[in-house]
Scaffold this motif. Structure first.
Motif, PDB file in Angstrom:
ATOM      1  N   SER A 119       0.816  -1.214   0.000  1.00 51.82           N
ATOM      2  CA  SER A 119       0.000   0.000   0.000  1.00 51.82           C
ATOM      3  C   SER A 119       0.848   1.262   0.000  1.00 51.82           C
ATOM      4  N   PHE A 142      -5.074  -5.800  -6.199  1.00 49.35           N
ATOM      5  CA  PHE A 142      -5.082  -6.916  -5.256  1.00 49.35           C
ATOM      6  C   PHE A 142      -4.120  -6.575  -4.123  1.00 49.35           C
ATOM      7  N   GLN A 143      -4.570  -5.670  -3.244  1.00 50.03           N
ATOM      8  CA  GLN A 143      -3.723  -5.129  -2.196  1.00 50.03           C
ATOM      9  C   GLN A 143      -4.468  -5.106  -0.872  1.00 50.03           C
ATOM     10  N   ASN A 144      -3.703  -5.093   0.219  1.00 50.87           N
ATOM     11  CA  ASN A 144      -4.296  -4.883   1.535  1.00 50.87           C
ATOM     12  C   ASN A 144      -4.691  -3.419   1.699  1.00 50.87           C
ATOM     13  N   MET A 165      -9.429  -8.587  -3.614  1.00 52.10           N
ATOM     14  CA  MET A 165      -8.944  -9.042  -2.310  1.00 52.10           C
ATOM     15  C   MET A 165      -8.384 -10.453  -2.441  1.00 52.10           C
ATOM     16  N   PRO A 167      -7.408 -13.680  -0.297  1.00 52.17           N
ATOM     17  CA  PRO A 167      -7.706 -14.172   1.046  1.00 52.17           C
ATOM     18  C   PRO A 167      -6.611 -15.030   1.658  1.00 52.17           C
ATOM     19  N   MET A 214     -17.362  -4.602  -2.119  1.00 53.15           N
ATOM     20  CA  MET A 214     -15.927  -4.684  -1.866  1.00 53.15           C
ATOM     21  C   MET A 214     -15.455  -3.804  -0.712  1.00 53.15           C
ATOM     22  N   GLN A 218     -13.226  -5.496   2.122  1.00 54.19           N
ATOM     23  CA  GLN A 218     -11.899  -5.021   2.514  1.00 54.19           C
ATOM     24  C   GLN A 218     -11.841  -4.683   3.996  1.00 54.19           C
ATOM     25  N   LYS A 221     -11.397  -7.976   5.678  1.00 55.11           N
ATOM     26  CA  LYS A 221     -10.018  -8.439   5.502  1.00 55.11           C
ATOM     27  C   LYS A 221      -9.080  -7.673   6.429  1.00 55.11           C
ATOM     28  N   ASN A 225      -6.441  -9.077   9.007  1.00 48.77           N
ATOM     29  CA  ASN A 225      -5.041  -8.713   8.840  1.00 48.77           C
ATOM     30  C   ASN A 225      -4.444  -8.028  10.070  1.00 48.77           C
TER      31      ASN A 225
END
Length: 376
Positions: A119, A142-144, A165, A167, A214, A218, A221, A225
């Motif tokens: 990021s 496709f990132q955190n 995302m 997983p 989404m 996120q 997620k 995380n």
């Protein structure tokens, strides 16, 4: 750029594992039948920021697409020398030789560009990509983190950008070798522009679920995380760390704070598993034996699985702590809410970044450190 279809070879002793050797631009050893002019060309996919996640995705996609991995020179040199090997979950194994590059110009002409940089590198990635994207190129983040897709949209006006995302956990296990320690489906923003990518991904063995929520995905997620920092500081494999109640109590406190700031911000995390987000801290606090029964799926990870933040600390790289615990702190400040557990973990990871070979934290010591109850 010629494209050679993959050779799929069964691995002796199993009917479910294959070694997919994929070579872009190779000359076939046997004479191929003429290619029909009506035969569709495989989509061109560039992976920008080809680290652990990017190599895992690109390696699989190379079976059905013309893939170029764009990454750091040393990492791309390893791939050129060794070929890309991805193992897991379980006994699955994939070997590929996708095209590699180190310059952003390599994305020119791509149908899809998968952005897999950390990021902290999103703004720089957008600036580097902008001159080389075709009008038809679809950018997939496709990132955190919560904001990367919007950052890309703002920096790439007029180009389609979709949030995604990943997983599962992927770590580097050796030169050009990566291991996926957990399973799951990619999630991607539902849009017509996503359909060709979804078809290729599914054909390559990458399950994809299209979602209309989404931002909520996120957020969920991010809740999961928050364990990245706990795992990194523990120094343990994920399965062992999650099996220990003191570590889970640290995570539970971080999640409670995150859920409080999400409520204040009007963010409702999606339900991505059997346990609703609001109940996750309570489940984490269960005694070990009860937790193992109640959350068996959470522990269904192999012995090699670790968080990407653990790998970052091991390799002396900056972590994504600002996009994880730091995101909770930013929301907490905006809504005037306390977040002491996340603040403490943020500080501990920052300290670990600047202290190579720092010893790991035992679970009880880390839990006590949240309140500075006792010295380490």
């Amino acid at each position: 750029m010629p494209f050679t279809p993959p050779e799929v070879l069964p691995v002796p002793g199993t009917d479910t594992t294959v070694d997919r050797t994929v070579t872009s631009g190779a000359v076939p050893m046997t004479k191929e039948p003429p290619v029909s002019e009506d035969r569709p060309m495989p989509p061109r996919i560039a992976v920008f920021g080809a680290g652990s996640i990017g190599c895992r995705l690109g390696g699989a996609l190379a079976a059905n697409a013309d893939v170029t991995l764009v990454g750091r020179p040393a990492a791309m040199a390893e791939l050129d020398r060794e070929g890309l090997t991805v193992t897991g979950p379980g006994d699955r194994r994939l070997h590929a030789r996708p095209r590699t590059a180190v310059e952003p110009s390599a994305v020119a002409g791509a149908d899809f560009v998968l952005v897999t940089v950390k990021s902290t590198g999103t703004a720089a990635a957008a600036e580097a990509l902008a001159p080389h994207l075709s009008a038809h190129t679809v950018v997939l983040s496709f990132q955190n983190g919560l904001h990367n897709a919007q950052l890309l949209r703002d920096a790439l006006p007029g180009r389609p950008v979709l949030a995604g995302m990943v997983p599962y956990n992927v770590v580097r296990t050796g030169p050009a070798s990566f291991h996926q320690g957990t399973d799951g489906r990619l999630m991607l923003e539902r849009a017509e522009a996503a359909q060709p990518f979804v078809a290729v991904a599914r054909a390559a063995g990458l399950p994809v679920e299209l979602r209309e929520d989404m931002p909520q995905v996120q957020a969920a997620k991010l809740l999961m995380n928050l364990n990245n920092a706990v795992n990194a500081l523990s120094g343990l494999p994920l399965r062992e760390q999650l099996g220990s109640r003191p570590y889970r109590l640290v995570l539970a406190r971080c999640q409670r704070e995150a859920l409080a700031v999400f409520r204040a911000a009007g963010i409702g995390p999606a339900r991505l598993g059997p346990v609703p987000a609001a109940l996750m801290p309570a489940v984490l606090g269960l005694p070990d034996a009860v937790f193992r029964r109640a959350a068996a799926a959470s522990l269904r990870v192999d012995a090699q699985a670790r968080s990407s933040m653990w790998e970052d600390l091991q390799r002396g790289r900056p972590t994504e702590i600002d996009e994880l615990q730091g995101e909770v702190l930013a929301l907490a400040a905006r809504h005037r809410l306390p977040a002491p557990a996340n603040r403490r973990l943020h500080a501990l990871v920052r300290a670990a970044e600047s202290t190579p070979d720092a010893p790991p934290w035992a679970g009880p010591a880390l839990l006590a450190a949240l309140d500075d109850v006792e010295p380490r």
